[in-house]
Design a protein around this motif. Sequence first.
Motif, PDB file in Angstrom:
ATOM      1  N   LYS A  39      -9.786  14.040  -3.122  1.00 12.58           N
ATOM      2  CA  LYS A  39      -9.041  13.811  -1.887  1.00 12.58           C
ATOM      3  C   LYS A  39      -8.222  15.060  -1.556  1.00 12.58           C
ATOM      4  O   LYS A  39      -7.809  15.792  -2.438  1.00 12.58           O
ATOM      5  CB  LYS A  39      -8.123  12.596  -2.023  1.00 12.58           C
ATOM      6  N   SER A  52     -13.642   3.634   7.282  1.00 11.03           N
ATOM      7  CA  SER A  52     -14.137   4.867   6.658  1.00 11.03           C
ATOM      8  C   SER A  52     -15.514   5.230   7.199  1.00 11.03           C
ATOM      9  O   SER A  52     -16.143   6.171   6.738  1.00 11.03           O
ATOM     10  CB  SER A  52     -14.207   4.687   5.138  1.00 11.03           C
ATOM     11  N   GLU A  70       0.817  -1.212   0.000  1.00  9.30           N
ATOM     12  CA  GLU A  70       0.000   0.000   0.000  1.00  9.30           C
ATOM     13  C   GLU A  70       0.854   1.266   0.000  1.00  9.30           C
ATOM     14  O   GLU A  70       2.029   1.249   0.374  1.00  9.30           O
ATOM     15  CB  GLU A  70      -0.917   0.009   1.232  1.00  9.30           C
ATOM     16  N   GLU A 128      -8.223   8.578   4.799  1.00  7.45           N
ATOM     17  CA  GLU A 128      -7.470   7.741   3.879  1.00  7.45           C
ATOM     18  C   GLU A 128      -6.251   7.245   4.643  1.00  7.45           C
ATOM     19  O   GLU A 128      -5.196   7.885   4.655  1.00  7.45           O
ATOM     20  CB  GLU A 128      -7.056   8.555   2.652  1.00  7.45           C
ATOM     21  N   SER A 129      -6.396   6.134   5.343  1.00  7.16           N
ATOM     22  CA  SER A 129      -5.323   5.593   6.175  1.00  7.16           C
ATOM     23  C   SER A 129      -5.422   4.078   6.174  1.00  7.16           C
ATOM     24  O   SER A 129      -6.506   3.520   6.405  1.00  7.16           O
ATOM     25  CB  SER A 129      -5.428   6.128   7.612  1.00  7.16           C
ATOM     26  N   GLU A 137     -10.754  11.775   2.099  1.00  8.62           N
ATOM     27  CA  GLU A 137     -11.617  11.801   0.919  1.00  8.62           C
ATOM     28  C   GLU A 137     -12.822  12.672   1.271  1.00  8.62           C
ATOM     29  O   GLU A 137     -13.610  12.332   2.148  1.00  8.62           O
ATOM     30  CB  GLU A 137     -12.075  10.393   0.530  1.00  8.62           C
ATOM     31  N   SER A 170      -0.709   7.700   6.399  1.00  4.21           N
ATOM     32  CA  SER A 170      -1.455   6.762   7.237  1.00  4.21           C
ATOM     33  C   SER A 170      -1.071   6.934   8.700  1.00  4.21           C
ATOM     34  O   SER A 170       0.059   7.296   9.026  1.00  4.21           O
ATOM     35  CB  SER A 170      -1.181   5.324   6.806  1.00  4.21           C
TER      36      SER A 170
END
Length: 608
Positions: free
Chosen positions: A559, A147, A28, A141-142, A574, A33
């Motif tokens: 984002k 979410s 990723e 966004e981590s 986001e 993050s």
Amino acid sequence: MRKIGNIVEVTSTLSFKFVITDKEAEKENLVFSYVEVPLSGNEKIIGRILDVKKENPLLSIEQAGALAKELIEGIGVSFPPERYTYAIAECEVVGLLKGDKIEQNRKPVPPGKEVYPLSTNSLRILFYKKSPEFIPIGKIESFGSTSEVPITIDGNELVTKHFAVFGMTGSGKTNTAAKIIEELAMRGYKIIIFDPHGDYYSSTDPRRRIVNFEGVFELNPSKIKEIIAHFEKEGIVIKQEDILPLLQTLSVISNQPIWHVIRDPQEIVNIVKNHLKSIKDSKFFEFQKNLKDSVMQHIIFPEIKYYGEGFGDFTIKLMEGFLGEGFSDAQRRHLYDFIKTDKKGEAFINELIRKAGTIEHDSTRRALIGKLRTLRSIYLDLTNMANPAEIDKLAVNIFTGKYPQNIHVVSLYTLPEKIRKVVVFAIIEYIFRAYKFGVYEETEGRTIKIPEESRYPLLFVLEEARSLIPAHASPEKSYAGWLAVSALRDLAYEGRKFKLSYGIISQKPSTVDAEVVSQCNTLILHQLKNPDDQEYVKKVTEGLTKIEIEMLKNIGTGKAVITGAAINSTILVEIFRRYSLEGIIKPTPLSDILHKLKIDDLKKQLEL
């Protein structure tokens, strides 16, 4: 929640590194993050990943050189296997989480400790506040984090310490600005929007106006019927027109976006069934019912007139802004005497021309009359583009509540660039002075202070700020731009005392006045690819590393990185979609031409 790594090497109270042991995490993009390191008891170190590097001890510079030499000599050493490669994440310490409080970390992070993605509970403590003073802006966004928890930003910090939204065309910055405006509007805040392109108000389509939420999102007619049916099952009668204001009310009270509130209609019924009458009788519900009608459009330019004692220089600056150049000292001295008349517009200018004809000094007389005639021509041309508005009356009607609307969209698209800047100067400068010194009262013939209860908090939003408050504006380069910049600078340094603030939106931050941007304590950064813009952002932010600035090139549409006073720590989010439709429909000229040529009909016949 599974472990993603272990802390290695030397640590400190401010930073640590961990080797990534989770193969999925290693694939990723982990920069931005958040991670947590459990300690004893209920304590956790919270960290933010700044960079990720890969290493292979068999491929150091020295080892690689030796390997190449052996291969050349034909010894046939096999290439080091990939299993010796590992990833190391570099983190900054955000703080020490104790129970439900985040504190400054005062001890070095213990090496060897296990590292985990940010848990849902930690995420709530750090980035979600249920109080309606906070605004739900998007989802995190981590890696490994849910979410489902909305990220909220501090509304008080936004409207007292100024904010900026930057991003290239198509990155989502106008959606973000609209989202902030909508949430503040639902909470009753007064906002003046300077709109150069019609992004916030359509004169022809009422659906395409900011804070009109009808028919937008998942709230379609069938969804409304479904919600009503759930109420009817419980024997509760609710009108269709009450559904949206009810959802708006619940959205603010629970601090969840509307789309989250409507996911489970039965849950809505369960929450309100014993309180529906008290909700509908509340002042807040009544406000939500009238929200879509609380927008007023102004297609205007400043009326030229004498604005009263204490505002003589304001009147003269307005005229200079229209002309795009200043008067000489001699001309100004005469004008201060000439402007004291009750005439307005063309009649006002004609009166000045008549009085200028009495000036004895020949060159001063001819020069001033020439400028005033030019001013008259400009004024008459503008009357074909917009309506002249007396700025004093407009301002007082807005900030004292004589206009019932809370959102005022000043549409600038009919005006030339220079006059757009004059409009910004006139409205902001007059309101700032009125709040600070008072307003001229014609009936009493003097300036009177405005009671504090009548000085309603105001937010000015400047869309496409680069064209309204340009960088390096000066009386020589852009007189109107210099006036607008000067008004914003006054607001930047003193506006907070009077509950006046601004938000600036721009696709090229490097072309906006640097002093105005430097006073924005919260930045929302969408995609920025231009090196000048990236360097500019680096200068005005303290919370972003070079790697993170670089990442702004490719963070994707919709984002944004949020950093500054309105958020606990820099975060990648986001952004939620705005509730209202955009004021202008996105142009699709090629599609329109192909539609006229009926190419789709031909494709169907050919079964393509």
